[in-house]
Scaffold this motif. Sequence first.
Motif, PDB file in Angstrom:
ATOM      1  N   PHE A  64       0.864  -1.183   0.000  1.00 17.52           N
ATOM      2  CA  PHE A  64       0.000   0.000   0.000  1.00 17.52           C
ATOM      3  C   PHE A  64       0.898   1.229   0.000  1.00 17.52           C
ATOM      4  N   ILE A  65       0.932   1.946  -1.129  1.00 15.21           N
ATOM      5  CA  ILE A  65       1.697   3.192  -1.196  1.00 15.21           C
ATOM      6  C   ILE A  65       0.723   4.351  -1.067  1.00 15.21           C
ATOM      7  N   GLY A  66       0.746   4.964   0.096  1.00 15.05           N
ATOM      8  CA  GLY A  66      -0.121   6.104   0.366  1.00 15.05           C
ATOM      9  C   GLY A  66       0.679   7.387   0.183  1.00 15.05           C
ATOM     10  N   GLU A  67      -0.048   8.475   0.045  1.00 18.25           N
ATOM     11  CA  GLU A  67       0.631   9.727  -0.276  1.00 18.25           C
ATOM     12  C   GLU A  67       0.403  10.740   0.813  1.00 18.25           C
ATOM     13  N   SER A  68       1.420  11.560   1.052  1.00 17.68           N
ATOM     14  CA  SER A  68       1.261  12.703   1.934  1.00 17.68           C
ATOM     15  C   SER A  68       2.271  13.752   1.528  1.00 17.68           C
ATOM     16  N   LEU A 130      -1.403  -4.357  -5.172  1.00 15.29           N
ATOM     17  CA  LEU A 130      -0.576  -3.162  -4.982  1.00 15.29           C
ATOM     18  C   LEU A 130      -1.482  -1.943  -5.100  1.00 15.29           C
ATOM     19  N   ILE A 131      -1.538  -1.156  -4.033  1.00 14.56           N
ATOM     20  CA  ILE A 131      -2.399   0.023  -4.014  1.00 14.56           C
ATOM     21  C   ILE A 131      -1.575   1.297  -4.123  1.00 14.56           C
ATOM     22  N   LEU A 163       4.387  -0.025 -13.190  1.00 12.66           N
ATOM     23  CA  LEU A 163       3.184  -0.663 -12.637  1.00 12.66           C
ATOM     24  C   LEU A 163       2.688  -1.784 -13.554  1.00 12.66           C
ATOM     25  N   THR A 164       2.669  -1.525 -14.847  1.00 13.47           N
ATOM     26  CA  THR A 164       2.219  -2.524 -15.815  1.00 13.47           C
ATOM     27  C   THR A 164       3.107  -3.762 -15.754  1.00 13.47           C
ATOM     28  N   HIS A 165       4.394  -3.517 -15.696  1.00 10.58           N
ATOM     29  CA  HIS A 165       5.350  -4.616 -15.626  1.00 10.58           C
ATOM     30  C   HIS A 165       5.140  -5.457 -14.365  1.00 10.58           C
ATOM     31  N   PHE A 170       4.213 -10.379 -11.729  1.00  8.10           N
ATOM     32  CA  PHE A 170       3.982 -11.010 -10.426  1.00  8.10           C
ATOM     33  C   PHE A 170       2.524 -11.366 -10.160  1.00  8.10           C
ATOM     34  N   ASN A 171       1.680 -11.309 -11.183  1.00  9.46           N
ATOM     35  CA  ASN A 171       0.259 -11.613 -11.024  1.00  9.46           C
ATOM     36  C   ASN A 171      -0.381 -10.792  -9.899  1.00  9.46           C
ATOM     37  N   VAL A 172      -0.159  -9.486  -9.977  1.00 11.07           N
ATOM     38  CA  VAL A 172      -0.636  -8.560  -8.956  1.00 11.07           C
ATOM     39  C   VAL A 172      -1.747  -7.670  -9.537  1.00 11.07           C
ATOM     40  N   ALA A 173      -2.755  -7.389  -8.731  1.00  8.74           N
ATOM     41  CA  ALA A 173      -3.760  -6.398  -9.102  1.00  8.74           C
ATOM     42  C   ALA A 173      -3.230  -5.031  -8.693  1.00  8.74           C
ATOM     43  N   VAL A 174      -3.038  -4.152  -9.660  1.00  8.97           N
ATOM     44  CA  VAL A 174      -2.648  -2.781  -9.330  1.00  8.97           C
ATOM     45  C   VAL A 174      -3.930  -1.959  -9.227  1.00  8.97           C
ATOM     46  N   PHE A 175      -4.131  -1.350  -8.077  1.00  6.55           N
ATOM     47  CA  PHE A 175      -5.350  -0.592  -7.801  1.00  6.55           C
ATOM     48  C   PHE A 175      -4.960   0.846  -7.466  1.00  6.55           C
ATOM     49  N   MET A 176      -5.322   1.783  -8.331  1.00  8.16           N
ATOM     50  CA  MET A 176      -4.957   3.183  -8.124  1.00  8.16           C
ATOM     51  C   MET A 176      -6.201   4.010  -7.841  1.00  8.16           C
ATOM     52  N   THR A 177      -6.063   4.976  -6.958  1.00  9.76           N
ATOM     53  CA  THR A 177      -7.140   5.946  -6.789  1.00  9.76           C
ATOM     54  C   THR A 177      -6.731   7.222  -7.521  1.00  9.76           C
ATOM     55  N   ASN A 178      -7.722   7.992  -7.918  1.00  6.93           N
ATOM     56  CA  ASN A 178      -7.405   9.226  -8.637  1.00  6.93           C
ATOM     57  C   ASN A 178      -8.435  10.310  -8.331  1.00  6.93           C
TER      58      ASN A 178
END
Length: 248
Positions: A64-68, A130-131, A163-165, A170-178
Amino acid sequence: RKRVLKISTGSKQFDAILGGGFATMSISEVFGEFRCGKTQLSHTMSVISQLPKDLGGAEGKVAFIGESASLNTEGTFRPERITQIAERFGLDPEQTLENITYARAVNSEHQMELLNKVAEYFVNNEYRLLIIDSIMALFRVDYVGRGELNERQQKLNQFLSKLTHVAEEFNVAVFMTNQVQSDPGASALFAGADGRKPVGGHILAHASATRILLRKGRGEERVAKIQDSPDMPEKEATYIITSGGIND
Ligand code: GTP
Ligand code: MG
């Protein structure tokens, strides 16, 4: 062989329009105004990702990569919310938290560094989600105005390529908020029925395989609408936010 998995949102109606949930091996994006549930959905999926596959999970860890943008404020990740959501699903809260690798990005360059770092963890561990909460916030702080737009989009493109790579490798769901543009109507391109459109331009639109508009509905209700999907029609679903996370 790698097989695409779907991670449930916590809401059956929302899952239904997605064909089961958000998919691994690709990039999904939810966008919408403040308080529509982007961060709550991120937390809910961070728990559900760890559940058995027959319960909507992917039996995998979460990054989980959060932003601040300010050093003085917390990032978007709230461990106490994970605890509550874990309880809803009968999971051990401590263990659930241990399976989530959290990082707080303070600028867009740092966000890229953190992505490279977590990608290394994916090599020897079963991560399935991956968020990035949120994808554009730091880019918008770091690159201001027309003059810096080219450079911003170039850096954004590098980030999205990674992110695409990661998703495919790694068979990961990339989930982004915008976020949505504050001046609806400036361009009709990518705009939802109500004029709201995500920031990030063509480069982000191209990278997101699945794009969902979230908005406030009647009372406590929230509405999710598919804007873009490789295999699902443009349907709407309602959901609510509870202490146990996203629900029907
Ligand atoms: P921004 O990041 O500001 O753009 O908003 P967001 O879309 O990320 O919104 P977020 O996911 O933070 O959702 C905020 C909403 O969730 C608010 O309406 C809160 O009242 C609600 N919410 C957060 N925690 C809880 C909780 O524990 N219980 C309930 N019932 N609602 C909650
Ligand atoms: Mg948020």
